[in-house]
Design a protein around this motif. Structure first.
Motif, PDB file in Angstrom:
ATOM      1  N   GLU A 293       0.832  -1.189   0.000  1.00 34.02           N
ATOM      2  CA  GLU A 293       0.000   0.000   0.000  1.00 34.02           C
ATOM      3  C   GLU A 293       0.868   1.240   0.000  1.00 34.02           C
ATOM      4  O   GLU A 293       2.058   1.182   0.314  1.00 34.02           O
ATOM      5  CB  GLU A 293      -0.938   0.007   1.206  1.00 34.02           C
ATOM      6  CG  GLU A 293      -0.224   0.011   2.547  1.00 34.02           C
ATOM      7  CD  GLU A 293      -1.180   0.158   3.713  1.00 34.02           C
ATOM      8  OE1 GLU A 293      -2.071   1.019   3.632  1.00 34.02           O
ATOM      9  OE2 GLU A 293      -1.028  -0.576   4.695  1.00 34.02           O
ATOM     10  N   ILE A 294       0.276   2.363  -0.371  1.00 39.74           N
ATOM     11  CA  ILE A 294       1.022   3.613  -0.418  1.00 39.74           C
ATOM     12  C   ILE A 294       1.331   4.061   1.005  1.00 39.74           C
ATOM     13  O   ILE A 294       0.427   4.306   1.798  1.00 39.74           O
ATOM     14  CB  ILE A 294       0.214   4.694  -1.158  1.00 39.74           C
ATOM     15  CG1 ILE A 294      -0.089   4.243  -2.582  1.00 39.74           C
ATOM     16  CG2 ILE A 294       0.968   6.006  -1.186  1.00 39.74           C
ATOM     17  CD1 ILE A 294      -1.003   5.181  -3.337  1.00 39.74           C
ATOM     18  N   GLN A 300      -1.157  11.225   6.417  1.00 40.67           N
ATOM     19  CA  GLN A 300      -2.197  10.355   5.908  1.00 40.67           C
ATOM     20  C   GLN A 300      -3.388  10.404   6.859  1.00 40.67           C
ATOM     21  O   GLN A 300      -3.242  10.196   8.070  1.00 40.67           O
ATOM     22  CB  GLN A 300      -1.727   8.909   5.796  1.00 40.67           C
ATOM     23  CG  GLN A 300      -2.794   7.993   5.202  1.00 40.67           C
ATOM     24  CD  GLN A 300      -2.926   6.674   5.955  1.00 40.67           C
ATOM     25  OE1 GLN A 300      -3.072   6.664   7.178  1.00 40.67           O
ATOM     26  NE2 GLN A 300      -2.871   5.581   5.237  1.00 40.67           N
ATOM     27  N   PHE A 301      -4.553  10.707   6.318  1.00 41.48           N
ATOM     28  CA  PHE A 301      -5.785  10.749   7.106  1.00 41.48           C
ATOM     29  C   PHE A 301      -6.710   9.638   6.627  1.00 41.48           C
ATOM     30  O   PHE A 301      -6.962   9.493   5.427  1.00 41.48           O
ATOM     31  CB  PHE A 301      -6.488  12.098   6.942  1.00 41.48           C
ATOM     32  CG  PHE A 301      -5.692  13.272   7.462  1.00 41.48           C
ATOM     33  CD1 PHE A 301      -5.816  13.677   8.779  1.00 41.48           C
ATOM     34  CD2 PHE A 301      -4.831  13.969   6.624  1.00 41.48           C
ATOM     35  CE1 PHE A 301      -5.090  14.760   9.255  1.00 41.48           C
ATOM     36  CE2 PHE A 301      -4.101  15.052   7.091  1.00 41.48           C
ATOM     37  CZ  PHE A 301      -4.227  15.444   8.418  1.00 41.48           C
ATOM     38  N   LYS A 302      -7.243   8.873   7.581  1.00 43.38           N
ATOM     39  CA  LYS A 302      -8.180   7.806   7.224  1.00 43.38           C
ATOM     40  C   LYS A 302      -9.128   7.562   8.390  1.00 43.38           C
ATOM     41  O   LYS A 302      -8.897   8.033   9.519  1.00 43.38           O
ATOM     42  CB  LYS A 302      -7.430   6.519   6.883  1.00 43.38           C
ATOM     43  CG  LYS A 302      -6.686   5.890   8.044  1.00 43.38           C
ATOM     44  CD  LYS A 302      -5.977   4.611   7.609  1.00 43.38           C
ATOM     45  CE  LYS A 302      -5.233   3.967   8.770  1.00 43.38           C
ATOM     46  NZ  LYS A 302      -4.536   2.727   8.355  1.00 43.38           N
ATOM     47  N   ALA A 303     -10.206   6.825   8.114  1.00 44.08           N
ATOM     48  CA  ALA A 303     -11.154   6.404   9.152  1.00 44.08           C
ATOM     49  C   ALA A 303     -11.569   7.559  10.058  1.00 44.08           C
ATOM     50  O   ALA A 303     -11.573   7.447  11.271  1.00 44.08           O
ATOM     51  CB  ALA A 303     -10.570   5.264   9.976  1.00 44.08           C
ATOM     52  N   GLU A 304     -11.897   8.699   9.427  1.00 41.60           N
ATOM     53  CA  GLU A 304     -12.401   9.902  10.102  1.00 41.60           C
ATOM     54  C   GLU A 304     -11.332  10.622  10.939  1.00 41.60           C
ATOM     55  O   GLU A 304     -11.656  11.429  11.806  1.00 41.60           O
ATOM     56  CB  GLU A 304     -13.616   9.584  10.991  1.00 41.60           C
ATOM     57  CG  GLU A 304     -14.763   8.880  10.280  1.00 41.60           C
ATOM     58  CD  GLU A 304     -15.651   9.816   9.458  1.00 41.60           C
ATOM     59  OE1 GLU A 304     -15.245  10.960   9.206  1.00 41.60           O
ATOM     60  OE2 GLU A 304     -16.762   9.379   9.086  1.00 41.60           O
ATOM     61  N   ALA A 330       2.385  15.300   0.021  1.00 43.46           N
ATOM     62  CA  ALA A 330       2.268  15.966   1.314  1.00 43.46           C
ATOM     63  C   ALA A 330       1.087  15.445   2.121  1.00 43.46           C
ATOM     64  O   ALA A 330       1.216  15.180   3.325  1.00 43.46           O
ATOM     65  CB  ALA A 330       2.139  17.472   1.117  1.00 43.46           C
ATOM     66  N   VAL A 331      -0.072  15.288   1.479  1.00 44.08           N
ATOM     67  CA  VAL A 331      -1.298  14.935   2.199  1.00 44.08           C
ATOM     68  C   VAL A 331      -2.062  13.883   1.414  1.00 44.08           C
ATOM     69  O   VAL A 331      -2.389  14.084   0.239  1.00 44.08           O
ATOM     70  CB  VAL A 331      -2.204  16.167   2.412  1.00 44.08           C
ATOM     71  CG1 VAL A 331      -3.462  15.776   3.185  1.00 44.08           C
ATOM     72  CG2 VAL A 331      -1.444  17.272   3.141  1.00 44.08           C
ATOM     73  N   GLN A 332      -2.361  12.782   2.059  1.00 45.45           N
ATOM     74  CA  GLN A 332      -3.214  11.759   1.455  1.00 45.45           C
ATOM     75  C   GLN A 332      -4.500  11.618   2.265  1.00 45.45           C
ATOM     76  O   GLN A 332      -4.464  11.508   3.494  1.00 45.45           O
ATOM     77  CB  GLN A 332      -2.510  10.400   1.399  1.00 45.45           C
ATOM     78  CG  GLN A 332      -3.392   9.338   0.757  1.00 45.45           C
ATOM     79  CD  GLN A 332      -2.794   7.946   0.790  1.00 45.45           C
ATOM     80  OE1 GLN A 332      -3.477   6.973   0.467  1.00 45.45           O
ATOM     81  NE2 GLN A 332      -1.532   7.815   1.170  1.00 45.45           N
ATOM     82  N   ILE A 333      -5.635  11.607   1.567  1.00 45.64           N
ATOM     83  CA  ILE A 333      -6.935  11.307   2.180  1.00 45.64           C
ATOM     84  C   ILE A 333      -7.352   9.939   1.670  1.00 45.64           C
ATOM     85  O   ILE A 333      -7.556   9.748   0.475  1.00 45.64           O
ATOM     86  CB  ILE A 333      -8.000  12.371   1.817  1.00 45.64           C
ATOM     87  CG1 ILE A 333      -7.486  13.782   2.169  1.00 45.64           C
ATOM     88  CG2 ILE A 333      -9.304  12.067   2.538  1.00 45.64           C
ATOM     89  CD1 ILE A 333      -7.182  14.009   3.621  1.00 45.64           C
ATOM     90  N   GLY A 365      -6.901   8.695  -1.951  1.00 45.60           N
ATOM     91  CA  GLY A 365      -6.724   7.271  -1.694  1.00 45.60           C
ATOM     92  C   GLY A 365      -7.669   6.381  -2.461  1.00 45.60           C
ATOM     93  O   GLY A 365      -7.392   5.195  -2.663  1.00 45.60           O
ATOM     94  N   VAL A 366      -8.796   6.920  -2.904  1.00 39.50           N
ATOM     95  CA  VAL A 366      -9.756   6.167  -3.704  1.00 39.50           C
ATOM     96  C   VAL A 366     -10.211   7.035  -4.870  1.00 39.50           C
ATOM     97  O   VAL A 366     -10.138   8.270  -4.824  1.00 39.50           O
ATOM     98  CB  VAL A 366     -10.980   5.724  -2.865  1.00 39.50           C
ATOM     99  CG1 VAL A 366     -10.584   4.693  -1.819  1.00 39.50           C
ATOM    100  CG2 VAL A 366     -11.643   6.921  -2.191  1.00 39.50           C
TER     101      VAL A 366
END
Length: 408
Positions: A293-294, A300-304, A330-333, A365-366
């Protein structure tokens, strides 16, 4: 009569002169400071009564616990050394216990491991009963079970829980992973630790998992250095909400994943942590820990997951070409819910950001989301004058002659 008085006076003056010579006639060697020799000791049993570890060199054997109602004090300059050949080692502060480890810039308290190989021991683990949020439907206060193999509960309603004071403490070669995703350790693991706990001038050095991980709670950290840890430099979950965090420095080199990984167990909280003055730097040639995975973005922000971050320097988060090609940024959602509920509602704030050697800013991310500066609105801003972390060095931030702040 006058002669007698004169003789008496001469005797008094002579006595004063002798006394004066005793106190002032010492050699210059007597003015040198007294060097205190370190004691030698072993830490192998749980602490059930208040204990002071005098300045010294100690060996750590086993998962040693500080019981509830008990305070363990470690004097400045002490070194505690684990040895992976004797089994699993770690220092655990149970809920209600306290660890007072106050070093100085020139006399830090160092917890290390004999082989100097990352992932050789469990680091410092602290438990509290400050709030966590790991479910959208569970009643409050919520609890969860630790992922460190101890299987202990954490969580509660004590916002000001006090687990002690850690100042000028360095943890080296920790981050032991025994069974992936079921028994993992970091340099520092804080389970629902409260705001009454003091965390200042701490180093997590060359661990095999995260440098610092917060499992909910309200504690804050100041002057934190995460150096060459193989997973994430800073990581949190369970609705961590520390508000007074400042001067965080991550230096990733060799193998590393995210600079900061943020999640909240898929709970759309009305609160978030706040961090000011951050420098996240990734050395050239640094590759990811796992190729599935990246894992090479600054944030990295995930799951709220959410947060308010300001005065940030992001440096070196380039794309990776080998062994697997990944896009760095810099920023992944990572997911749609985080995009809709956190980005678009202003719960993720990244302001006064300076970008160096990081050509890609945003990563989606998606495919169902398109993250951009427009998505953040006023909650994203860049600045050529952002300074990032400002940390004063010393022996506490020097390992084997290497100044950990040289790349700050």
């Amino acid at each position: 009569m006058k002669t007698t008085n004169l003789l008496k006076m001469k005797k008094v003056l002579f006595a004063i002169a002798i006394t004066t010579s005793i106190f002032t006639g010492c050699s210059s060697d007597d003015d040198d400071p007294i060097v205190k020799a370190p004691v030698q000791g072993e830490i192998s049993a749980n602490y059930t009564t208040n204990t002071v570890l005098a300045y010294g060199n100690y060996t750590l054997k086993g998962m040693v616990k500080i019981s509830s109602g008990v305070t363990l004090t470690i004097e400045a300059g002490s070194t505690i050394t684990a040895d992976k050949t004797d089994g699993e080692d770690g220092l655990v502060v149970l809920n209600g216990g306290k660890l007072i480890a106050i070093g100085t810039a020139d006399e830090p308290i160092v917890l290390t491991e004999k082989s100097k190989v990352g992932g050789s021991w469990a680091g410092i683990i602290m438990y509290g009963d400050a709030p966590i949020v790991n479910s959208a439907t569970a009643p409050t206060p919520q609890t969860a079970t630790s992922e460190d193999g101890l299987g202990l509960p954490y969580g509660g309603s004590n916002l000001t829980h006090n687990g002690g004071t850690l100042k000028y403490v360095r943890v080296e070669y920790a981050g032991q992973v025994i069974t992936t995703n079921s028994k993992e350790h970091n340099g520092f693991s804080f389970y629902s630790v409260g705001s009454g706990t003091v965390l200042e001038n701490l180093v997590s050095y060359r661990g095999n998992d995260d440098g610092f991980e917060f499992y909910g709670g309200t504690v804050s950290g100041k002057n934190l250095i995460s150096y060459a840890n193989s997973d994430d430099s800073f990581d949190w979950q369970d609705g961590w909400r520390g508000q007074e965090n400042t001067n965080w420095f991550a230096y990733q080199t060799g193998i590393a994943n995210y600079g900061v990984e943020v999640e909240s167990k898929s709970v759309n909280n009305t609160f978030w942590p706040k961090v000011t003055n951050m420098t996240l730097k990734r050395a050239a040639g640094t590759t990811t820990e796992a190729q599935s995975e990246i894992q090479l973005d600054a944030f990295q922000f995930k799951a709220e997951g959410n947060g308010d971050f300001s005065n940030i320097v992001i440096d070196g988060y380039n794309s990776q070409t080998t062994p697997t090609a990944f896009t760095g940024g810099a920023v992944q959602i990572r997911d749609l819910n985080t995009f809709n509920n956190q980005v678009l509602t202003g719960k993720i704030k990244l302001t006064n950001v300076k970008l160096n050697n990081t050509p890609t800013i945003f990563i989606s991310g998606v495919s169902t989301i398109n993250v951009s500066a427009t998505s953040f609105g006023a909650n994203w801003s860049v600045s050529a004058t952002a300074t990032g972390a400002a940390i004063t060095g010393g022996k506490w931030a020097t390992v084997d002659g290497v100044n950990l702040l040289a790349n700050l």
